[in-house]
Structure formats: C-alpha cells, structure tokens
Design an enzyme around this catalytic site. Structure first.
Site, short mmCIF file in Angstrom:
data_model
loop_
_atom_site.label_atom_id
_atom_site.label_comp_id
_atom_site.label_asym_id
_atom_site.label_seq_id
_atom_site.Cartn_x
_atom_site.Cartn_y
_atom_site.Cartn_z
N TYR A 47 0.84 -1.19 0.00
CA TYR A 47 0.00 0.00 0.00
C TYR A 47 0.89 1.26 0.00
O TYR A 47 2.11 1.16 -0.01
CB TYR A 47 -0.94 0.00 1.21
CG TYR A 47 -1.99 -1.11 1.17
CD1 TYR A 47 -2.52 -1.57 -0.04
CD2 TYR A 47 -2.47 -1.70 2.34
CE1 TYR A 47 -3.47 -2.57 -0.09
CE2 TYR A 47 -3.43 -2.70 2.30
CZ TYR A 47 -3.92 -3.14 1.09
OH TYR A 47 -4.87 -4.13 1.05
N ARG A 64 1.33 -1.66 11.13
CA ARG A 64 1.47 -2.91 10.37
C ARG A 64 2.60 -2.69 9.38
O ARG A 64 2.51 -1.83 8.51
CB ARG A 64 0.18 -3.27 9.63
CG ARG A 64 0.38 -4.56 8.83
CD ARG A 64 -0.90 -5.25 8.43
NE ARG A 64 -1.47 -4.70 7.22
CZ ARG A 64 -2.21 -5.39 6.37
NH1 ARG A 64 -2.49 -6.68 6.61
NH2 ARG A 64 -2.73 -4.83 5.30
#
Lengths: 731, 275
Positions: free
Chosen positions: A566, A614
């Site tokens: 991402y 994360r």
C-alpha cells in the site's frame, strides 16, 4: 544379490546386518577408508521412537546397544546463573565408538565382509561390479559427488561455528549452557553417553568466534579457551579432543537419493542440524527402510524408488525442524533479555516439535510454573494456579488488552461511498462474541482515493464518526478492545472487491492512483502517479485528520498500515521506491515519509491509546527489503512512537516468493520482538489456541491474529449457537 | 468430497470415439467431473477442443482442465477458447491453469519460457475480466483454479482464482499443500476458503501398461518418473484408501486420471467407488 557398501558408519553397518538377516545369500561387502577403531565425535543421541524401530529390525544389536545406553529424561538449561530443568523428554545416548563396535561384531557374526583402510575413489566401477552400490560414506560422500548433477545435490553451511568435544564430566541430563562474554554469547549442547564421558559441543556465531580469536587458535588453545569459559560448569573436569576442530555444520540435501543401482544412505543423502540430535537415528532408519523396500520389491530399481518415497517426506520434516533449531541457535544472542523461564520455554519450543500443549503432557510442572510466571508478569499477582498464557492480559503503556487473541474483521462488503453498511454492526457483534481481546478492522482508507475498492470503508469525513462510534460501542459492550487500521491503498487502489479476486482493476468508476514511484502493481493495473510534494503534504493531512476522527470515534488502537504494497509501504521497499529526491535511496530515506506520517499521527493520537504499525519486515523478493532491513525499520517506528508492530511480509510486489505454511510470520515476529525490542502482533495463518499459547509464552509475539475462518472451533461455536455459517465460498 | 474422472486425452491409443464414449459413461456414472491434462510435446488431444466435444455429449458433469498450460496460448485466445467451451457447456467449466513443468512445450509452441509466471498472472486477470479489450463470450462464471507448488503459484492462486489444483502425490502431501493454499488465501484477504482439488492416477485393468505409460509420460523428470509410476493406483483397495485419505486431508474434489485407454476403466472405477 551382490551389495557393496561404502562407509562403515552406523548407516552402512546397520544396512549390512539387516540385508544379511533378510537373506543370508546376499553378498554384502562394506568398504571403509579408516581403521576399524578410528572414529570422530563422541556420543550419539537417540529418541525413544527410534528404539522401537531398532528392536523390531534386529533384536540382538538392539539389546547390545541399549545395554550400554546412558538414559535420561531431563533437559537442563543453564542461563544467567540459573538452572532450569524440564522433564519428560526421553533420550538415550551411546558412545559412537561403542555403537560401531557392536555393529561391526554383529556384521562379522552374520558374514558381512568388512574391509578397512580401503581407498575409495571410483564409485562407478564399484557400481558396475555390484547389483547395488550403497553410498553410506557421510557428509563428504564420494558416491554422492560422483553423481552430484543427477542427484541435484546442495551442500550449504547452516547455523553457527561449532566444535565437538568430549569431557570426563558426568552429566545426568541433556544440558544446554549459555555463557555471555565480551565477545558475544557462547552456548553448549552437552549430554552423557557412558558412565565416564559426556559429549560437549561448543557453539557461537561466526562474528563471536572471530572476535574471540578462535579462528587463529590451535586445538590446544581452543580447548584452553573453552575450559576457562565453562570452568564453573566443568567443575574441574577436562575437555577432551578427538580431532576436534571448529567447523561449519553442512546441510546436505539431494533431490533424489539414487541413480540406477547406486543409492545414498544417512548423512550422504541428508543431514539435519545436530541440535535436534537425529543424524544417527535418521541414518539407521534409512537402513531399515531400504532393507524393507528390497524385500518388498523384486526389482532393485523399484525398491530404491520405494525407499526414497518412504524416507524423503520423513527426512524433510526433520530437516525443517532442524533448520528452525539451527536458526534459533544462530540468533539466540538476541534473546538474552528474556527471563529464565521464558528463555527456557523458547529454547524447548525452538523447532516447532514441542508446543505448550504437548509440553504440558510431558512436563506438567514446568508448564504450571511457566503459566504462573506468565500470568504473574501480566497481572502483577503471582498465583500457583494460572490460566493458559493466551488468557493473560497484555499491558502496553496505559492500555490493557484482556487477552492475547486478536481478530481482523474485514468490512469490505460495505455500501458504496465508503460509508458503513447495515451489516457492519452485525459482523462486528458476531466477531466480538468469539472472545478475542482485540478486534481490528481491515483497511479503512484515509481518503476516497485511498480505497482499495468501492466497497472499502473510509474515515475521510466527519460525518462518518458517529457510525464508527457505534461500532466501537458494540465491541466495548462485548468486553473487547477495538482497533482501526488506517491506510491508503496507493497503487493497489481502484480495484474490485476481493470476493472476485484481488488487484483486478475496476472497469469503470476508477480514481487516480498515487504511489512512491510510477509503477503499476499487477497486470492491467493503472500506472500510479509518483507522489509529488503537494501529494505528500495532502496525504499527511488526510492521515492526521482520519486519526483525529478515529480518536473521536473512540477507537482504542490505531494501526497505521505500512504493509502489503500500500501507499506507505511503497516508500519502504527498494523494489517500489525509485525516487531520486530525499524520500528514496537508502533505507533511512525510504523510511522518511512513512515516519513523517507516523509522527503526525502520534501527535493527534492520545498517549494513553495504542498506536500500532502494520509493517512489512521483508519483501520475500529478490533485491527487495530484507529481514535485516525490516528490523531496522521496526526499530525506527518504535522510536517514532509505535507501541506495537504488527509483523507482516510480502505483497510489496505482485510476483513475490512467500513461504506459506502454518505460522509463516512467526520467525519474523520473534526476530522483531527480540532484535527491535518492541511488542509484536502476528498472524500468518495461526489456527489453533495451542499455537497462540506457545508463541506468547515463548516471547515470539505478544498478540496473535487467529485465522478464525480456518478454526474448527468457530464453526462449532456457530453451530452450537445456531448462527448462520459465515463461510462464503465463491463458486 | 466429490470424485471426478480424467479423460484419457494423453494416454496412448485413445481416439476421438473413445474419448466421447468415455465422457458419456462418466456423465452417467457417479463422477462429478471429467477432466483433461495438457501437454504439447506428446501424442495427446488439446484440452479445450476435447472439452468442447465432451460438452456436446454430456449434460451433468463438470468439465475441467487439470491443468492447462496457460502461457502456451495467447491471453485473448485462451480466454476466447475457455469462454466458448463454457458457453457450449452451459456454465459447467472449471479451468485449472499452471505454467507446466516442461521447457520443451514452450520451445515447440514458439513461446518464451522466461516470464511465464507473469504471463499466467496476466491471463488470470484477463479471465477475471480485467483489461479494456474484452470481447465475449463472457468469461464470468468460469471457475478458475491454479496449480503449482511455489509461493508465487500460491499467491497467484489466491489473487485470482477460486481454488487450488494440487499436482498429485500421497494424501499427506496434499494435506500440507492445502495448509499452504489456505494460508495464501487468507494472506491475500480473500473471504471464505479456496476450493481444493487433488488428483491421482489409476489403472484397474492393465496396471503394467498404465505404469509404463506414466514412466514414459514423466520421463522428462528423470528419477521422478519412477515415483509417479509407483503411485499409480492399481487396485480397488488402493483407490479407496487414496480417496479416503484425500477426503480426510480436506480435498473438495479429487480427479482420478486413467493411465490406460480402455473405456471399461470408467466402469471399473465406478464399481470400486460404489459404496
């Protein structure tokens, strides 16, 4: 049948015995380069499981061997001046010299021809003269080398530098000793094998070995060094050398173990790191399997196939466990801040063959002490009776999680426009009932352009706060904490919902993509724009605003998504960040933008609530982010205010090379936790409560994401409640 | 677990009439699926053409490639072939795709062996409807499986497909592959679970001939040919044990491929499987 065996080690001799027993007409000749009484090493270890196989295969040698056995069921761990004992581990050991003598006698008794002091350099001609040529000639097998291309051999060093000594110190347990020095940590694997002598293997990482100057010492100096280092443990006893020199353990693997009428046995075919003590066991089991295959199959070549089919899976399982064990010892220097009982449990569970549940059967007292220590540490109250580790609360800063199980609730079946649908609360309520201490949303986008798909929820404007607040309240009523994973899909945006596949771009209604560099993610995906300074400023504002909204909605934990390719992760990976400005290049520059966002978020996110990241620890891809770099990144996010690292790996690029399996993030989590010194949350296909107990009690992770979709338990609970099954299998 | 049967599209001596009669009998039997293999450099029938013919003479069974070597074909043509078979068969098609194991197939097809993985990913994305230039008939509704043991293959499976096509072996090998497939599935964030397909070989009539075929078919693997031949299920008991083992290992659909071109094998297998 005429059988020539190269190598009179346990594998070759045992095969000779079994073949002669199977059919006395077999002509079996064993050729050995060394003299009958020349042997390297000291004692060898067996597990109880092997013994049954030996008894069935040849009761006579079994009796002779077991008669001289040293037996014990205890593992002693000497660490930080403490002695920790764990019982219930059945071991036995024998002097290697004695084992060979017994097997040699039995060979002679059965009429196996033994020829020592033979030069072995032409396996091909030996193979022509025999019906079967067996390469039982060890790690440096000449038979294997003669066919290395056909067998597809690989030989690589594994783990630490080690040296195999004996000692006249008599031990009553398998004893691990860990000794800190100014050069680094040394460890000893030691066990008794007769009434006078014990094996004493000293091991350390290569850098420690060099710092200590061992690379420049001769054998006598080495012995003197080790005797001094372990003087307390040796208590005046000596270390004995038997051509003992420092070396690398060689991991031998072959794709196939036979070629025409030539077959490999034991170490020639495969090695498993000595720290799982199974080399001799595997070698003798090979001999049993080969003999049985030759009895079963009239055609020798078919027998060799059968032998390989039977043995390879079993050996590969051992090699995997041995690799985990070798990896543990190679990195154990990073675990020296673990308290003794946890250190000991970590050691016992290093290869994945011992877990919390099966140790509780072998050694209930040890597990009771462990559980009590773990609960005491978590609650501040020591009690003799404690629940299993997964039920211990987790305190990080001011926050308290009720237990060690986290669960992700993917809310990707949302209404369009990123607004939460009516089903969301039901899903959340059902997930809360699972009993997990922490519920974590899937990706919630900080902006509409940051969505993965039109169904991806967002927190991009203030009107959404109330809906999310009611989600938070639902979870709180169920007694769990709730976290929100905030992120931006970057170049993985504008795709279809995941039920129909991942990274499949929308055909209409797309939005512009942005990433660290202008490279599309997967086939047919749009080329993203490389973020320019204005984009980056806008992204920082979007992250900060979304974090403020998450705060207003009452989330207990915010997880910033720097994983899976991402937007923030795209800056981190050298494969996806090709920038030439101050945000690309070396790791610290690639980390710069993700850390700026983290700083911004930390400012608006309350100190008493948890901030998790994360984080991609490794790309699992050639020339990608390595685990060593990932650990540096973990340290950096912890220093920038992350309370918790959610360990993740892979998906930085579409064509990566993950190694999937049970707990496939566990090793990375253990490394991050011990080397970056930050609490970790880990998933990676954990499906049982025993895995969670084992991981958290050993200090490999603090919180575990249970893959509940995989859990039989959830299905059973669902059925018991009469709830509608939640499994959605697309067809 | 459902049990399907393979067509003898790669076994020696099979002709068009045999393939169709085989499919008719399978359609009437207890089998859930008829499946085909794919190999260019071997005396064998092309999988999609074969399944198109099979579609015409069957009405119940699913039709599957287990697997077809996607990259040997151009992406748009592959999609057109698959979609056409699916249209003729009436939504009964499962397309298993993989990169295959033989360099030679690529050389003879005139296709670059390098980059085959990336091309397969493109094909899967295209079959899922990605790309501006889609022509129809629609590929929607075709069940997609991906084969292969590497991490890349599993990622590709979880990213694009509906399930996993295992390459064969004892039930224990399937069980550990199934764990990896599920791990990949959840890593890619797919809801639910992947469909798990397994396969095995059988020869109930003429085991020697069947095993000889396997040694020949897998000769390119060197020593592994013997292992595959050793795994040939040559008796009723072996078949039933294998089926039980796969069911226990979590297999959803097991395809048993023939190794001899004898249509009576369909009936023999049906009998062995009848309770």
């Amino acid at each position: 049948m005429k059988v020539t065996v190269l190598g009179a080690g346990p594998a070759g001799l045992y095969l000779g015995i079994l073949l002669k027993k199977a059919d006395p007409r077999h002509e079996v000749t064993i050729l050995e380069r060394n003299a009958p009484d020349a042997t390297f090493g000291w004692g060898v270890v067996f597990s109880e499981e092997t013994l049954g196989a030996l008894r069935d295969a040849d009761p006579q040698s079994y009796l002779a061997i077991t008669d001289t056995f040293a037996r014990w069921d205890t593992v002693d761990i000497r660490y930080q001046g403490r002695l920790l004992r764990s019982r219930g581990h059945a071991f036995s050991a024998i002097s290697r010299k004695l084992l060979l003598a017994i097997l040699q006698d039995r060979c002679r008794e059965l009429g196996v021809a033994l020829r020592f002091g033979v030069t072995l350099d032409d396996p091909a001609s030996l193979a022509r003269e025999a019906d079967l040529l067996v390469g039982a000639d060890g790690v440096h097998s000449v038979v294997r080398r003669a066919h290395a291309d056909v067998l597809v051999t690989s030989v690589e060093p594994q783990g630490c530098k080690y040296v195999w000594f004996g000692t006249d110190l008599l031990l009553d347990a398998f004893t691990f000793i860990f000794r800190q020095t100014e050069h680094g940590l040394f460890q000893v694997h030691s066990y008794p094998f007769d009434e006078r002598t014990s094996t004493f293997i000293v091991e350390c990482p290569e850098h420690t070995w060099r710092r200590a100057g061992l690379d420049r010492m001769n054998t006598q100096e080495s012995i003197a060094f080790c005797e001094k280092l372990f003087a307390d443990d040796l208590a005046g006893h000596r270390l004995l050398s038997n051509r003992s020199c420092w070396t690398d353990f060689l991991l031998v693997r072959n794709q196939t173990w036979h070629h025409r009428n030539t077959v490999l046995l034991g170490d020639a075919a495969h090695t498993a790191h000595f720290s799982v003590g199974s080399g001799t066991k595997l070698a003798m089991e090979d001999a049993i399997a080969l003999t049985n295959a030759l009895i079963r199959e009239p055609d020798p070549e078919a027998a060799l196939v059968g032998y390989e089919l039977e043995r390879q899976p079993a050996v590969e399982r051992f090699q995997r466990a041995a690799a985990d064990s070798a990896g543990y010892f190679a990195r154990v220097e990073h675990h020296v801040d673990l308290e003794p009982v946890q250190f000991a449990f970590h050691l016992l569970t290093r290869s994945g063959r011992v877990s919390h549940a099966n140790l509780a059967v072998r050694d209930p007292d040890f597990v009771r002490v462990l559980d009590s220590w773990f609960a005491g540490k978590a609650t501040g109250r020591r009690a003799a009776l404690a629940p299993a580790p997964l039920f211990a609360p987790l305190h990080i800063g001011e926050a308290r999680l009720p237990n060690r199980i986290a669960r992700t609730v993917d809310l990707e079946d949302m209404d369009s426009e990123g607004k939460l649908g009516a089903d969301a609360e039901q899903e959340i309520a059902a997930a809360t009932r699972s009993g997990a201490g922490l519920l974590l949303t899937g990706l919630v986008a900080v902006s509409l352009d940051g969505r993965t798909s039109p169904a991806c929820p967002t927190l991009h404007d203030d009107t959404q706060i109330d809906r999310w607040r009611s989600v938070v309240d639902t979870v709180h009523r169920g007694g769990a904490l709730v976290g929100i994973r905030l992120g931006h899909a970057g170049r993985r945006g504008a795709t279809r919902p995941r039920a129909q596949g991942v990274d499949i771009p929308l055909s209409s209604g797309k939005w512009p993509l942005v990433s660290a560099s202008a490279m599309p993610y997967a086939p047919f995906c749009a080329r993203p724009k490389a973020a320019d300074p204005a984009d980056m400023a806008a992204l920082r504002v979007a992250f900060t605003a979304a974090a403020s909204r998450a705060r207003a909605a009452g989330f207990d934990l915010l997880e910033l998504d720097m994983a899976q390719g991402y937007l923030l992760a795209s800056f981190l990976s050298p494969l996806t960040n090709r920038r030439t400005d101050g945000y690309g290049g070396a790791l610290e520059r690639r980390l710069r933008f993700p850390l700026e966002v983290l700083h911004d978020v930390r400012v608006v996110w309350p100190r008493d609530r948890l901030l998790s990241v994360r984080l991609t620890i490794a790309d699992w891809s050639l020339r990608g982010l390595s685990a060593d770099e990932g650990i540096v990144a973990a340290r950096a996010v912890a220093a920038a205010g992350a309370d918790l690292v959610h360990v993740d790996a892979g998906q930085s690029v579409a064509e990566d090379r993950p190694e999937y399996g049970r707990g496939f993030h566990t090793v990375l989590s253990a490394r991050v936790r011990s080397e970056a010194r930050v609490p970790t949350l880990v998933g990676g296909h954990l499906t049982t409560l025993d895995e969670v107990n084992t991981l958290v009690a050993a200090g490999r992770a603090d919180l575990c994401l249970l893959d509940l979709a995989e859990s039989e338990l959830e299905q059973q609970i669902g059925e018991a409640e009469g709830a509608r099954p939640r499994r959605k299998v697309p067809r | 677990m459902r049990v399907g049967i393979g067509l003898p599209n790669t076994t020696p001596g099979a002709d068009g009439a045999l393939l169709l009669e085989w499919a008719r009998r399978a359609d009437g039997g207890p089998f859930s699926t008829v499946a085909v293999l794919d190999r260019l450099v071997y005396d064998s029938f092309e999988p999609f053409t074969t399944l198109a013919a099979v579609a015409a003479v069957t009405s119940r069974v699913r039709l599957a490639t287990m697997i077809a070597i996607g990259p040997l074909r151009g992406t748009a043509l592959l999609a057109k072939q698959a979609a056409s078979v699916a249209a003729v068969a009436g939504a009964r098609l499962t397309v298993g795709l993989g990169v295959g194991a033989r360099r030679e197939d690529y050389a003879v097809a005139g296709v670059d062996h390098r980059g085959r993985g990336t091309r397969l990913s493109e094909q899967l994305a295209y079959l899922r409807g990605a790309g501006e230039r889609q022509f129809g008939p629609p590929t929607e509704g075709i069940e997609l499986l991906v084969g292969g043991a590497s991490g890349q293959a599993l990622t590709r499976m979880a990213r694009y497909a509906d399930g996993y096509a295992h390459g064969g072996g004892p039930p224990r090998a399937f069980a550990s592959a199934a764990v990896r497939a599920r791990a990949a599935w959840s890593d890619l964030g797919r809801p639910g679970r992947p469909a798990l397909w397994g396969q095995g070989y059988f020869a109930l009539g003429d085991p020697e001939r069947g095993s000889a075929y396997l040694r020949d078919y897998y000769a390119f693997t060197g020593p592994f040919a013997e292992r595959v031949a050793a795994g040939n299920l040559t008796g009723g008991r072996a078949v039933r044990d294998f089926v039980r083992g796969y069911a226990a290992a979590g297999c959803d659909e097991l395809i048993l491929f023939p190794t001899v071109s004898d249509v009576a094998e369909v009936d023999r297998l049906a009998e062995v499987l009848s309770p």
